[in-house]
Design a protein around this motif. Structure first.
Motif: not given
Length: 124
Positions: A14-16, A55-56, A75-82
């Motif tokens: 949901d965050l992605a 991530e891929d 700096i905030p960061y995050l990941y999405v799957s594709k």
């Protein structure tokens, strides 16, 4: 399959999705940088408000320096799957390994704040 070295925490789906929505809004109404070189430059200059990585990515070494740089510059960061979905969110017909949100765009500030507030709880 093992996660790549640059993936330091799990991002909930949901965050992605919210991050992809923010990237799309920044593409339409704000300012963003697409691609690892541009993300690196905007992060080094501390212009990025949020960095999103796929991530891929293959080879994973392409992004290995980004989390460390983001942490150094706070700096905030995050990941999405594709990477395909990340590219589509920013209006590309091709894939994007990483994106930096420089200006979220009108009306996207609260979404950016919500995402940024969620990230510290993900890191273990």
């Amino acid at each position: 399959m093992a996660k790549a070295q640059y993936i330091r925490f799990e991002t909930p789906e949901d965050l992605a999705e919210k991050a992809l929505q923010l990237a799309q809004g920044a593409h339409l109404k704000g300012k963003l940088r697409v691609g690892t070189n541009e993300v690196t430059k905007s992060s080094e200059r501390a212009e990025a408000k949020l960095v999103i990585m796929a991530e891929d990515v293959d080879p994973p070494e392409i992004l290995i320096h980004i989390p460390m740089l983001c942490e150094e510059k706070r700096i905030p960061y995050l990941y999405v799957s594709k990477k395909q979905r990340l590219g589509q969110a920013v209006g590309l017909s091709k894939q994007a390994a990483s994106v930096a949100i420089v200006e979220p765009g009108e009306g996207n500030g609260p979404l950016l704040e919500e995402i940024v507030r969620s990230i510290p709880g993900l890191k273990k």
